[in-house]
Design a protein around this motif. Structure first.
Motif, mmCIF file in Angstrom:
data_model
loop_
_atom_site.group_PDB
_atom_site.id
_atom_site.type_symbol
_atom_site.label_atom_id
_atom_site.label_comp_id
_atom_site.label_asym_id
_atom_site.label_seq_id
_atom_site.Cartn_x
_atom_site.Cartn_y
_atom_site.Cartn_z
ATOM 1 N N ALA A 50 0.716 -1.019 -0.072
ATOM 2 C CA ALA A 50 -0.066 0.115 -0.004
ATOM 3 C C ALA A 50 0.827 1.255 -0.073
ATOM 4 C CB ALA A 50 -0.898 0.089 1.227
ATOM 5 N N ARG A 51 0.300 2.244 -0.747
ATOM 6 C CA ARG A 51 1.250 3.519 -0.699
ATOM 7 C C ARG A 51 0.804 4.133 0.409
ATOM 8 N NH1 ARG A 51 3.253 5.657 -5.465
ATOM 9 N NH2 ARG A 51 2.643 7.820 -4.692
ATOM 10 N N GLU A 52 2.086 4.881 0.947
ATOM 11 C CA GLU A 52 2.049 5.691 2.172
ATOM 12 C C GLU A 52 1.309 7.029 1.892
ATOM 13 O OE1 GLU A 52 6.003 5.492 3.522
ATOM 14 O OE2 GLU A 52 5.188 3.918 5.064
ATOM 15 N N SER A 53 0.772 7.804 2.952
ATOM 16 C CA SER A 53 0.517 9.049 2.682
ATOM 17 C C SER A 53 0.242 10.021 3.975
ATOM 18 C CB SER A 53 -1.209 8.716 2.292
ATOM 19 O OG SER A 53 -1.858 8.098 3.559
ATOM 20 N N TYR A 54 0.083 11.243 3.560
ATOM 21 C CA TYR A 54 0.158 12.027 4.746
ATOM 22 C C TYR A 54 -0.922 12.129 5.416
ATOM 23 C CZ TYR A 54 4.290 13.667 2.569
ATOM 24 O OH TYR A 54 5.642 13.899 2.035
ATOM 25 N N TYR A 55 -2.182 11.779 4.786
ATOM 26 C CA TYR A 55 -3.637 12.068 5.589
ATOM 27 C C TYR A 55 -4.455 10.601 5.133
ATOM 28 C CZ TYR A 55 -2.243 16.794 6.707
ATOM 29 O OH TYR A 55 -1.793 17.758 7.104
ATOM 30 N N GLU A 56 -5.447 10.421 5.974
ATOM 31 C CA GLU A 56 -6.309 9.282 5.700
ATOM 32 C C GLU A 56 -7.747 10.043 5.626
ATOM 33 O OE1 GLU A 56 -5.606 6.401 8.568
ATOM 34 O OE2 GLU A 56 -3.971 5.706 7.482
ATOM 35 N N ARG A 57 -8.588 9.964 4.802
ATOM 36 C CA ARG A 57 -10.010 10.408 4.764
ATOM 37 C C ARG A 57 -10.831 9.535 5.896
ATOM 38 N NH1 ARG A 57 -13.267 13.619 2.076
ATOM 39 N NH2 ARG A 57 -11.723 14.038 0.444
ATOM 40 N N THR A 58 -11.449 10.463 6.991
ATOM 41 C CA THR A 58 -12.314 9.987 7.817
ATOM 42 C C THR A 58 -13.797 10.011 7.615
ATOM 43 O OG1 THR A 58 -11.844 11.539 9.400
ATOM 44 C CG2 THR A 58 -10.374 9.663 9.531
ATOM 45 N N GLY A 59 -14.075 11.168 6.751
ATOM 46 C CA GLY A 59 -15.393 11.699 6.670
ATOM 47 C C GLY A 59 -15.496 12.343 5.235
ATOM 48 N N TRP B 182 14.932 22.224 -4.988
ATOM 49 C CA TRP B 182 13.833 21.510 -5.694
ATOM 50 C C TRP B 182 13.294 20.354 -4.494
ATOM 51 C CZ3 TRP B 182 11.807 22.621 -10.015
ATOM 52 C CH2 TRP B 182 12.272 23.203 -10.858
ATOM 53 N N ALA B 183 12.218 20.159 -4.302
ATOM 54 C CA ALA B 183 11.568 19.232 -3.439
ATOM 55 C C ALA B 183 10.506 18.279 -4.161
ATOM 56 C CB ALA B 183 11.016 19.944 -2.124
ATOM 57 N N SER B 184 10.512 17.080 -3.665
ATOM 58 C CA SER B 184 9.428 16.294 -4.364
ATOM 59 C C SER B 184 9.102 15.183 -3.225
ATOM 60 C CB SER B 184 9.942 15.583 -5.664
ATOM 61 O OG SER B 184 10.856 14.777 -5.297
ATOM 62 N N SER B 185 8.083 14.615 -3.424
ATOM 63 C CA SER B 185 7.767 13.538 -2.318
ATOM 64 C C SER B 185 7.220 12.372 -3.077
ATOM 65 C CB SER B 185 6.600 14.086 -1.307
ATOM 66 O OG SER B 185 6.437 13.030 -0.410
ATOM 67 N N PRO B 186 7.565 11.236 -2.663
ATOM 68 C CA PRO B 186 6.929 9.803 -3.050
ATOM 69 C C PRO B 186 5.602 9.279 -2.169
ATOM 70 C CG PRO B 186 8.657 9.492 -1.524
ATOM 71 C CD PRO B 186 8.665 10.710 -1.338
ATOM 72 N N VAL B 187 5.110 10.158 -1.080
ATOM 73 C CA VAL B 187 4.122 9.976 -0.219
ATOM 74 C C VAL B 187 2.939 10.706 -0.937
ATOM 75 C CG1 VAL B 187 3.309 10.222 2.155
ATOM 76 C CG2 VAL B 187 5.555 9.852 1.691
ATOM 77 N N ASP B 188 1.604 9.930 -0.873
ATOM 78 C CA ASP B 188 0.724 10.317 -1.536
ATOM 79 C C ASP B 188 0.050 11.495 -0.233
ATOM 80 O OD1 ASP B 188 0.553 8.870 -3.520
ATOM 81 O OD2 ASP B 188 -0.986 7.458 -2.859
ATOM 82 N N LEU B 189 -0.710 12.537 -0.834
ATOM 83 C CA LEU B 189 -1.389 13.483 -0.019
ATOM 84 C C LEU B 189 -2.543 12.980 0.645
ATOM 85 C CD1 LEU B 189 -1.266 16.436 0.725
ATOM 86 C CD2 LEU B 189 -2.949 16.868 -0.949
ATOM 87 N N VAL B 190 -3.432 12.001 0.393
ATOM 88 C CA VAL B 190 -4.584 11.471 0.819
ATOM 89 C C VAL B 190 -4.824 10.053 0.395
ATOM 90 C CG1 VAL B 190 -7.123 11.568 1.236
ATOM 91 C CG2 VAL B 190 -5.866 13.824 0.973
ATOM 92 N N ALA B 191 -4.724 9.085 1.563
ATOM 93 C CA ALA B 191 -4.610 7.764 1.148
ATOM 94 C C ALA B 191 -5.702 7.368 -0.155
ATOM 95 C CB ALA B 191 -4.865 6.965 2.137
#
Length: 267
Positions: A7-16, A167-176
């Motif tokens: 599973a891809r990692e994320s900064y947030y998980e939607r709860t509603g 420069w900056a980039s991220s491999p982490v999704d914003l929302v799961a």
């Protein structure tokens, strides 16, 4: 039965419908039990994009200004969006981030109609060296927190204190499990500007930003956020971090952050 695909990692998980839970990757640089503002700024842009996706029209974001109203705990947050000034060619939206029933961030976004002005498009700012031409910088050696540890930063050697480009980039999704547009993903990395061109050692001085204002003359593209950044400290407790924003095609706009500058309390 497992598929063997991680599973891809994320900064947030939607709860509603309007609520999100931050993961450890959103941890802050000044305090690890707070959210770093950078991914939260991207999450607000994501909420604005989802709000706009439900309506017809060709409005694009030209300015977004965030005011940080208080401590942003690493807890579940709710984001509400409302229209302040409706219009077919110019519109103003406001988003409010609430944690524990208390507003912690308010953002206002000006939207303008998109049209073809390519015949007169121009900028005096030179393009930054490509990310692959710059040396990777372990930002986590200077700053704490899950967010800083999650990103890939390439930085030019600082010309002097308070002056560099990166420069900056991220491999982490914003929302799961939820696709984010290029604008939200881009904005999610802008707030690190205050941490790449430091004036003073953050173990001796505090200089958190109270706001973030982004102006765009072009919509950013791609996975890299470019920051040509200058940080200035004044003589009476105020500072300013100013950045020319880039993507791989060139400049896209500007960002400003006002800082409160003060020495860390002694032991």
């Amino acid at each position: 039965m497992t598929t063997g695909v991680a599973a891809r990692e994320s900064y947030y998980e939607r709860t509603g419908e309007h609520s999100y839970k931050p993961t450890a990757h959103a941890g802050g640089a000044w305090s690890t039990d707070e959210q770093h503002f950078s991914p939260l700024a991207g999450l607000v842009a994501h909420a604005l994009e989802r709000h706009l996706a439900t309506r017809p029209g060709n409005l694009v974001l030209a300015r977004i200004s965030y005011d940080i109203l208080g401590r942003i705990a690493l807890d579940e947050c709710e984001i509400t969006v409302e229209t302040v000034r409706p219009g077919r060619t110019i519109e103003l939206l406001e988003a409010t981030v609430t944690i524990g029933g208390r507003p912690v961030v308010r953002a206002r976004a000006w939207l303008l109609a998109s049209m073809d002005t390519s015949a007169v498009a121009d900028s005096p700012h030179e393009r930054l060296p490509a990310p692959e031409e710059l040396t990777p910088w372990a930002m986590s050696e200077r700053w704490d927190g899950g967010f800083v540890s999650s990103i890939d930063v390439r930085r030019t050697p600082p010309l002097r204190k308070g002056r560099t480009a990166a420069w900056a980039s991220s491999p982490v999704d914003l929302v799961a499990g939820e696709p984010s547009g290029p604008l939200a993903s881009y904005i999610a990395l802008v707030d690190i500007a205050n941490g790449i061109a430091v004036q003073q050692d953050p173990t001796a001085w505090m200089f958190p930003n109270l706001d973030l204002t982004i102006h765009l003359h072009r919509q950013p593209e791609g996975r890299w956020t470019g920051l040509d950044t200058t940080t200035t400290f004044g003589p009476s407790g105020q500072g300013l971090t100013s950045s020319v924003l880039h993507d791989l095609r060139g400049p896209v706009g500007h960002a400003e952050q006002i800082l409160t500058v003060r020495p860390l309390p002694g032991d």
